[in-house]
Structures are given as C-alpha cells and as structure tokens.
Design a protein around this motif. Structure first.
Motif, PDB file in Angstrom:
ATOM      1  N   TYR A  22       0.848  -1.198   0.000  1.00 14.03           N
ATOM      2  CA  TYR A  22       0.000   0.000   0.000  1.00 14.03           C
ATOM      3  C   TYR A  22       0.881   1.246   0.000  1.00 14.03           C
ATOM      4  CZ  TYR A  22      -3.513   3.379   1.462  1.00 14.03           C
ATOM      5  OH  TYR A  22      -4.349   4.480   1.517  1.00 14.03           O
ATOM      6  N   HIS A  23       1.978   1.158   0.753  1.00 13.12           N
ATOM      7  CA  HIS A  23       2.894   2.299   0.854  1.00 13.12           C
ATOM      8  C   HIS A  23       4.069   2.170  -0.109  1.00 13.12           C
ATOM      9  CE1 HIS A  23       1.518   3.152   5.273  1.00 13.12           C
ATOM     10  NE2 HIS A  23       0.800   3.824   4.396  1.00 13.12           N
ATOM     11  N   GLY A  61      -3.307   2.147  12.569  1.00 11.55           N
ATOM     12  CA  GLY A  61      -3.562   1.803  11.165  1.00 11.55           C
ATOM     13  C   GLY A  61      -2.285   1.984  10.359  1.00 11.55           C
ATOM     14  N   TRP A  63      -0.426  -0.056   8.591  1.00 14.50           N
ATOM     15  CA  TRP A  63      -0.336  -0.854   7.347  1.00 14.50           C
ATOM     16  C   TRP A  63       1.119  -1.240   7.040  1.00 14.50           C
ATOM     17  CZ3 TRP A  63      -4.617  -0.324   3.172  1.00 14.50           C
ATOM     18  CH2 TRP A  63      -4.584  -1.441   2.320  1.00 14.50           C
ATOM     19  N   TYR A  67       4.640   5.676   7.761  1.00 10.26           N
ATOM     20  CA  TYR A  67       4.659   6.797   8.713  1.00 10.26           C
ATOM     21  C   TYR A  67       5.355   6.416  10.018  1.00 10.26           C
ATOM     22  CZ  TYR A  67       1.803   8.895   5.183  1.00 10.26           C
ATOM     23  OH  TYR A  67       1.377   9.385   3.965  1.00 10.26           O
ATOM     24  N   ASP A  83      -2.008  -2.132  14.006  1.00  7.37           N
ATOM     25  CA  ASP A  83      -2.975  -2.353  12.923  1.00  7.37           C
ATOM     26  C   ASP A  83      -3.693  -3.675  13.148  1.00  7.37           C
ATOM     27  OD1 ASP A  83      -4.478  -1.975  10.570  1.00  7.37           O
ATOM     28  OD2 ASP A  83      -2.762  -1.144   9.518  1.00  7.37           O
ATOM     29  N   PHE A  85      -6.857  -4.743  10.533  1.00  6.18           N
ATOM     30  CA  PHE A  85      -7.529  -5.068   9.277  1.00  6.18           C
ATOM     31  C   PHE A  85      -6.562  -5.447   8.153  1.00  6.18           C
ATOM     32  CE2 PHE A  85      -9.852  -4.182   5.405  1.00  6.18           C
ATOM     33  CZ  PHE A  85     -11.127  -4.642   5.678  1.00  6.18           C
ATOM     34  N   SER A  86      -5.498  -4.668   7.999  1.00  3.48           N
ATOM     35  CA  SER A  86      -4.548  -4.917   6.909  1.00  3.48           C
ATOM     36  C   SER A  86      -3.469  -5.925   7.290  1.00  3.48           C
ATOM     37  CB  SER A  86      -3.869  -3.608   6.477  1.00  3.48           C
ATOM     38  OG  SER A  86      -4.832  -2.722   5.985  1.00  3.48           O
ATOM     39  N   PRO A 118      -8.578  -0.719  16.166  1.00  9.15           N
ATOM     40  CA  PRO A 118      -8.806   0.611  16.750  1.00  9.15           C
ATOM     41  C   PRO A 118      -9.921   0.602  17.804  1.00  9.15           C
ATOM     42  CG  PRO A 118      -8.743   0.739  14.352  1.00  9.15           C
ATOM     43  CD  PRO A 118      -8.658  -0.713  14.702  1.00  9.15           C
ATOM     44  N   LEU A 136      -4.241   8.228  10.605  1.00  7.44           N
ATOM     45  CA  LEU A 136      -4.222   8.644   9.197  1.00  7.44           C
ATOM     46  C   LEU A 136      -5.005   7.653   8.353  1.00  7.44           C
ATOM     47  CD1 LEU A 136      -0.355   9.421   9.011  1.00  7.44           C
ATOM     48  CD2 LEU A 136      -2.201  10.914   9.831  1.00  7.44           C
ATOM     49  N   GLY A 137      -6.050   8.146   7.713  1.00  9.49           N
ATOM     50  CA  GLY A 137      -6.817   7.300   6.788  1.00  9.49           C
ATOM     51  C   GLY A 137      -7.570   6.166   7.456  1.00  9.49           C
ATOM     52  N   VAL A 138      -7.951   6.344   8.705  1.00  8.26           N
ATOM     53  CA  VAL A 138      -8.593   5.252   9.446  1.00  8.26           C
ATOM     54  C   VAL A 138     -10.045   5.578   9.827  1.00  8.26           C
ATOM     55  CG1 VAL A 138      -8.491   3.842  11.552  1.00  8.26           C
ATOM     56  CG2 VAL A 138      -6.365   4.474  10.390  1.00  8.26           C
ATOM     57  N   TYR A 140     -12.713   7.075   8.753  1.00  7.44           N
ATOM     58  CA  TYR A 140     -13.888   6.869   7.891  1.00  7.44           C
ATOM     59  C   TYR A 140     -14.160   5.392   7.620  1.00  7.44           C
ATOM     60  CZ  TYR A 140     -10.148   6.610   4.444  1.00  7.44           C
ATOM     61  OH  TYR A 140      -9.002   6.275   3.787  1.00  7.44           O
ATOM     62  N   HIS A 141     -13.217   4.512   8.003  1.00  4.65           N
ATOM     63  CA  HIS A 141     -13.432   3.069   7.837  1.00  4.65           C
ATOM     64  C   HIS A 141     -14.232   2.474   8.999  1.00  4.65           C
ATOM     65  CE1 HIS A 141     -10.940   2.452   4.355  1.00  4.65           C
ATOM     66  NE2 HIS A 141      -9.881   2.971   4.928  1.00  4.65           N
ATOM     67  N   LEU A 142     -14.436   3.275  10.042  1.00 11.49           N
ATOM     68  CA  LEU A 142     -14.959   2.700  11.280  1.00 11.49           C
ATOM     69  C   LEU A 142     -16.462   2.882  11.425  1.00 11.49           C
ATOM     70  CD1 LEU A 142     -12.065   4.064  13.475  1.00 11.49           C
ATOM     71  CD2 LEU A 142     -12.283   1.761  12.518  1.00 11.49           C
ATOM     72  N   THR A 189     -15.712  -0.516   2.871  1.00  7.84           N
ATOM     73  CA  THR A 189     -15.305  -0.217   4.257  1.00  7.84           C
ATOM     74  C   THR A 189     -15.261   1.286   4.522  1.00  7.84           C
ATOM     75  OG1 THR A 189     -12.880  -0.121   3.962  1.00  7.84           O
ATOM     76  CG2 THR A 189     -13.846  -2.310   4.225  1.00  7.84           C
TER      77      THR A 189
HETATM   78  C1  LIG Z   1      -6.361   3.883   4.018  1.00  9.79           C
HETATM   79  S1  LIG Z   1      -5.402   2.836   5.055  1.00  9.79           S
HETATM   80  C2  LIG Z   1      -4.365   4.039   5.828  1.00  9.79           C
HETATM   81  C3  LIG Z   1      -3.005   3.479   6.161  1.00  9.79           C
HETATM   82  C4  LIG Z   1      -2.009   4.504   6.744  1.00  9.79           C
HETATM   83  N1  LIG Z   1      -2.420   4.948   8.056  1.00  9.79           N
HETATM   84  C5  LIG Z   1      -1.871   5.655   5.804  1.00  9.79           C
HETATM   85  O1  LIG Z   1      -2.389   6.746   6.088  1.00  9.79           O
HETATM   86  O2  LIG Z   1      -1.269   5.493   4.751  1.00  9.79           O
HETATM   87  C6  LIG Z   1      -6.591   2.390   6.288  1.00  9.79           C
HETATM   88  C7  LIG Z   1      -6.027   1.750   7.557  1.00  9.79           C
HETATM   89  O3  LIG Z   1      -7.086   1.550   8.499  1.00  9.79           O
HETATM   90  C8  LIG Z   1      -7.024   0.248   9.012  1.00  9.79           C
HETATM   91  N2  LIG Z   1      -8.356  -0.197   9.466  1.00  9.79           N
HETATM   92  C9  LIG Z   1      -8.683  -0.347  10.754  1.00  9.79           C
HETATM   93  N3  LIG Z   1      -9.941  -0.772  10.852  1.00  9.79           N
HETATM   94  C10 LIG Z   1     -10.436  -0.903   9.616  1.00  9.79           C
HETATM   95  C11 LIG Z   1     -11.700  -1.327   9.098  1.00  9.79           C
HETATM   96  N4  LIG Z   1     -12.700  -1.657   9.895  1.00  9.79           N
HETATM   97  N5  LIG Z   1     -11.842  -1.354   7.782  1.00  9.79           N
HETATM   98  C12 LIG Z   1     -10.821  -0.985   6.984  1.00  9.79           C
HETATM   99  N6  LIG Z   1      -9.614  -0.578   7.416  1.00  9.79           N
HETATM  100  C13 LIG Z   1      -9.421  -0.533   8.732  1.00  9.79           C
HETATM  101  C14 LIG Z   1      -6.432  -0.580   7.878  1.00  9.79           C
HETATM  102  O4  LIG Z   1      -5.855  -1.764   8.349  1.00  9.79           O
HETATM  103  C15 LIG Z   1      -5.415   0.379   7.309  1.00  9.79           C
HETATM  104  O5  LIG Z   1      -4.192   0.287   7.958  1.00  9.79           O
END
Ligand SMILES: C[S@@+](CC[C@H](N)C(=O)[O-])C[C@H]1O[C@@H](n2cnc3c(N)ncnc32)[C@H](O)[C@@H]1O
Length: 252
Positions: A22-23, A61, A63, A67, A83, A85-86, A118, A136-138, A140-142, A189
């Motif tokens: 992903y990174h 999160g 991944w 970061y 983390d 999910f990933s 989380p 970061l980027g977490v 809105y997945h919750l 998600t």
């Molecule tokens: C878009 S990635 C962001 C990764 C990193 N923090 C970044 O900013 O590059 C989403 C992160 O949220 C985590 N996560 C935690 N709970 C989740 C869920 N319920 N559904 C999807 N992703 C989830 C994923 O494992 C992943 O690491």
C-alpha cells in the motif's frame, strides 16, 4: 545495515515483488516498494514535526509502516505501529510487508508493532499513553468513529495528527455524510465523511483543546482525480465524493 539489502539488490527486488504494497517505501539499493500511494509526494501535507526527538509515537492503522518508519527517522524514541484489518487477513494487505520493510530498513529495534483493532485501543491495552498519535486514513473506515476517537484521545498525551475523509465544508454547522455500500471510492469499508466543523467539535468533545486544519484537498484536484478515474472506466461520482482533510489536535 539491514540484511541483504545493498549486498544483493536483485534478490531484494524479487522479495519486494512477491509482497502486496500500500505504501511506497524507499529501501536501500534504490528500490521503492510499488505502493498504491506515492507517500513521498504527499508527505509534506501532513506537516509532521521536523523533529520527534525524545517523543513516543503511536501509528494507528500503520499498514506497511511508512509513517512509523518516518517517525523513527525523525528521532522518535519509541514508535508503536498498530494495525489489524490490513494485517490479519481481512483486507488485501499483509503484515509480512510491514515486517519485511522494517527489517530491510534496519528499524527492528526502533519500531515495535501490535496487532490491535482501533476499537480495542486504550492506554492499558498498549502500555500507556503516547506523546504523538497518528490516525491517518482510518476514521472513515470505522462503524463507530466517535467511540474510536475517544479511545485514541485517551492514548494521546500531546498531539494527534488526524487525516480523514471530509465533505460539506460550506455548511455553517457540523455535519456528517454516510456512504452505504461502496459509494465512496468503490470501497465498502468507507462509511463516513465529516465536515471540518464536526471534526473540530468532536476533537474538543474527546479532550483536545486546540484543533488546527493544516491541509484540505482542493476542489480542482478532486475533479482531476475523478476525471482520471472516469477515463479508466471507473465511477466519476464515487471518486469526486472523496476529499481529505488533515487536522492537528493538541492537548494543553
Ligand atoms: C487507508 S489505510 C491508511 C493506512 C495509513 N495509516 C496511511 O495513512 O497510509 C486504512 C487503515 O485503516 C485500518 N483499518 C482499521 N480498521 C479498519 C476497518 N474496519 N476497515 C478498513 N480498514 C481498517 C487498515 O488496516 C489500514 O491500515
């Protein structure tokens, strides 16, 4: 110096190619992991402290760990990459990618990891509070973003860097938008976007005294991105909905 990195770049490249990424992480020998996100290109928008010397940092999160590794390079004394999910097979990511990058960068002694969702975070669960927390980027997945924000706040001593989806920023009141199905970026998600007022209100609600926006995705970039997706045969609308914000929230 990390294991076989510079000694055998060809073997390193083959190992990188065998893992999902992903990174985009720069490894020794001029090899960069082929991540979906071009992290070096977007790093400045986070306005991370140039020095984290003496600070502890929690990356929620994490991944593949871009970061977390960056924080170690900025001098953080203790970095915890967290983390679930990933890393646990629910998504397409693999913890092996994180572990491989950490090993190859020689950061095993500086970046710890913990498999934790989380929704389970608390100072007790992770061994105390951290000076700096990255979320970061977490959010809105919750399914329960407010509950998790409260948990994250409890784990944070000084500064939270929050990067998330945001919309409706023209509204003069706090508001949220919900995305059933895969309406946002084609990802089932993705659940919620909050406007800036709502995010700042929630951050105050969970215990932060200041919340400053350091980045907002400009409209023309959203348009260009959606157009590019459309040309690739994907939904213009779904990509256009996506817009990001970065907020630094501090405790007194
Ligand atoms: C878009 S990635 C962001 C990764 C990193 N923090 C970044 O900013 O590059 C989403 C992160 O949220 C985590 N996560 C935690 N709970 C989740 C869920 N319920 N559904 C999807 N992703 C989830 C994923 O494992 C992943 O690491």
């Amino acid at each position: 110096m990390p294991e076989n990195a510079t000694a055998n770049p060809r073997a390193l490249a083959a190992q990188v190619a065998a893992l999902p990424w992903y990174h985009s992480i720069e490894l020794p020998g001029g090899i960069t992991t082929p991540g979906v996100v071009k992290n070096r290109r977007v790093l400045a928008r986070y306005h991370l402290p140039s020095s984290l010397a003496g600070k502890t940092l929690l990356d929620v999160g994490a991944w593949d760990g871009f970061y977390s590794f960056d924080a170690a390079r900025r001098g953080a004394t203790d970095v915890l990459a967290a983390d679930s999910f990933s890393w646990d097979g629910r998504g397409w990511g693999r913890k092996e990618s994180f572990e491989f990058a950490r090993r190859t960068l020689g950061l095993e002694g500086k970046v710890r990891d913990q498999l934790i969702d989380p929704t389970e975070l608390s100072p007790e669960a992770i061994g105390g509070q951290f000076d700096v927390v990255l979320l970061l980027g977490v959010l809105y997945h919750l399914e329960d973003p407010i509950g998790v924000l409260r948990r994250v706040a409890a784990c944070c001593r000084e500064l939270l860097v929050l990067e998330t989806e945001s919309t409706l920023n023209w509204l003069p009141f706090p508001a949220a938008r919900m995305f059933p199905g895969a309406e946002l970026n084609g990802d089932p998600t993705n659940w919620y976007q909050y406007n800036e007022r709502a995010l700042k209100g929630l951050l105050h609600e969970v215990g932060f005294t200041t919340a400053n926006t350091v980045f907002k995705y400009p409209l023309y970039r959203r348009f260009a991105r959606a157009l590019r997706d459309r040309l690739k045969g994907k939904s213009f609308r779904s990509a256009f909905y996506s817009s990001r914000i970065i907020i630094h929230a501090r405790k007194a």
